[in-house]
Design a protein around this motif. Structure first.
Motif, short mmCIF file in Angstrom:
data_model
loop_
_atom_site.label_atom_id
_atom_site.label_comp_id
_atom_site.label_asym_id
_atom_site.label_seq_id
_atom_site.Cartn_x
_atom_site.Cartn_y
_atom_site.Cartn_z
N PRO A 56 49.53 44.83 55.97
CA PRO A 56 49.46 43.40 55.60
C PRO A 56 50.34 42.50 56.46
CG PRO A 56 49.62 44.77 53.65
CD PRO A 56 49.88 45.67 54.82
N ILE A 192 39.89 39.66 53.62
CA ILE A 192 40.85 39.86 52.54
C ILE A 192 42.09 39.01 52.76
CG2 ILE A 192 42.46 41.52 51.51
CD1 ILE A 192 40.26 43.66 51.93
N PHE A 193 42.60 39.01 54.00
CA PHE A 193 43.85 38.32 54.28
C PHE A 193 43.68 36.86 54.67
CE2 PHE A 193 45.14 42.77 54.62
CZ PHE A 193 46.23 42.75 53.76
N GLU A 194 42.44 36.35 54.56
CA GLU A 194 42.22 34.92 54.76
C GLU A 194 42.81 34.11 53.60
OE1 GLU A 194 38.06 34.43 55.20
OE2 GLU A 194 38.04 34.90 57.35
N GLY A 195 42.95 34.76 52.44
CA GLY A 195 43.48 34.05 51.28
C GLY A 195 44.90 33.57 51.52
N GLN A 200 44.35 34.67 45.65
CA GLN A 200 43.17 34.60 46.52
C GLN A 200 42.97 35.89 47.29
OE1 GLN A 200 44.07 31.13 48.86
NE2 GLN A 200 43.18 29.70 47.36
N ARG A 201 44.07 36.45 47.81
CA ARG A 201 43.95 37.70 48.57
C ARG A 201 43.52 38.86 47.67
NH1 ARG A 201 48.51 35.35 50.91
NH2 ARG A 201 49.94 36.56 49.58
N ASN A 204 39.88 38.46 46.92
CA ASN A 204 39.11 38.88 48.09
C ASN A 204 39.02 40.40 48.18
OD1 ASN A 204 38.81 36.20 48.81
ND2 ASN A 204 40.38 36.24 50.41
N VAL A 222 48.80 43.57 49.36
CA VAL A 222 47.89 42.43 49.54
C VAL A 222 48.44 41.19 48.84
CG1 VAL A 222 45.60 41.53 48.96
CG2 VAL A 222 45.83 43.84 49.89
#
Length: 301
Positions: A56, A192-195, A200-201, A204, A222
């Motif tokens: 992450p 996933i890591f756009e949150g 949000q992550r 996702n 995450v």
């Protein structure tokens, strides 16, 4: 690890049998039995490697991407964690078992490097095979006859082909949890890591990866939040579970939701794992409701 490992010849009558068998019994007893040893050992190894990869934070997804110093540190970390897992003291070498000084050697490759100070002493041999998701735990007396003639610049020698047959295995070709991020396509990891927030992550993660048990460690990594367990549960409509339920997706805990996980035919989850699932029928939504989870389910297609 080598794909072809000879069967151990450490049986009754072998010069090392009595000592290695006694050490093996002590290690197994300290771990809580054979099954507990396998479970604890494999999980400990996975944690040691993943904590250094730090997907992450770094974007790295495999052991091969680590720096040389990081790879070296994994060996030190394994030594520390193994002692803690078995409640073993520090010794003149790495530890002491039944009054004997014992060295602990770890490899992510196909062999171990034995230092001169360990020659003549018992060694705990640890190995993790990232590609095949297998791990190994063996006991070995570092006798000169079991080591290679050649040595590296630090005067360390490897276990010879003959030496491999003189290892007493506690775990051999044992299942080892794969690195979760190696199982997920790069584009999915990116989504996933756009949150921007932990919620949000996590949402996702459980949208993108369904029907697969996900460990607490992955969720924590995450979320990157101290209160991630609060967020993963229902939280007055604000938690990850609440957000997903409004999309018709169940986020289930192996500890609290085992009956529903079984009822939906999902893979078994341990008490520290989670699994998500998008309901496919009114009957499944009704089953979830019967277990106390209300979904905003609508037929698709």
């Amino acid at each position: 690890m080598k794909r072809s490992i000879p069967d151990s010849i450490v049986i009754a009558g072998h010069a090392d049998h009595d000592l290695l068998s006694a050490l093996a019994r002590e290690i197994t007893q300290r771990a809580g039995g054979d099954a507990a040893l396998g479970a604890k050992f494999s999980a400990m190894l996975r944690q040691c490697v993943d904590d250094v990869i730090m997907t992450p934070k770094t974007g790295r997804r495999s052991y091969d991407e680590l720096e040389k110093t990081e790879k070296t540190y994994i060996g030190t970390r394994v030594e520390i964690e193994l002692r803690a897992m078995l409640n073993l003291p520090k010794g003149k070498l790495d530890t002491s078992i039944l009054g004997r000084d014992v060295d602990i050697k770890n490899t992510m490759g196909s062999n171990w490097m034995i230092p001169t100070e360990a020659i003549g002493h018992p060694c705990i041999l640890v190995a993790a095979d990232e590609v095949r998701a297998l791990c190994y735990l063996g006991l070995f007396i570092a006798r000169p006859a079991y080591l290679t003639q050649g040595q590296n610049k630090d005067a360390k020698k490897s276990v010879s082909a003959l030496g491999f047959a003189n290892i007493l295995w506690l775990l051999r070709d044992h299942p080892y949890p794969p690195n979760f991020w190696r199982t997920v396509p790069p584009d999915v990891v990116a989504r996933i890591f756009e949150g921007r927030t932990g919620n949000q992550r996590m949402a996702n993660l459980f949208r993108e990866v369904q029907r697969i048990p996900i460990t607490r460690d992955v969720v924590e990594a995450v979320a990157q939040q101290q209160d991630f367990m609060r967020r993963i549960r229902s939280d007055k409509g604000r938690g990850t579970r609440d957000h997903l339920a409004r999309e018709g997706i169940l986020l289930l805990s192996g500890h609290y939701d085992a009956p529903l996980i079984t009822g939906l035919g999902l893979p078994p989850c341990s008490g520290s794992e989670f699994v998500s699932y998008r309901a496919r029928s009114q009957a499944e939504a009704d089953l979830a409701a019967a277990h106390g989870i209300a979904l905003d389910w609508q037929p698709t297609g």
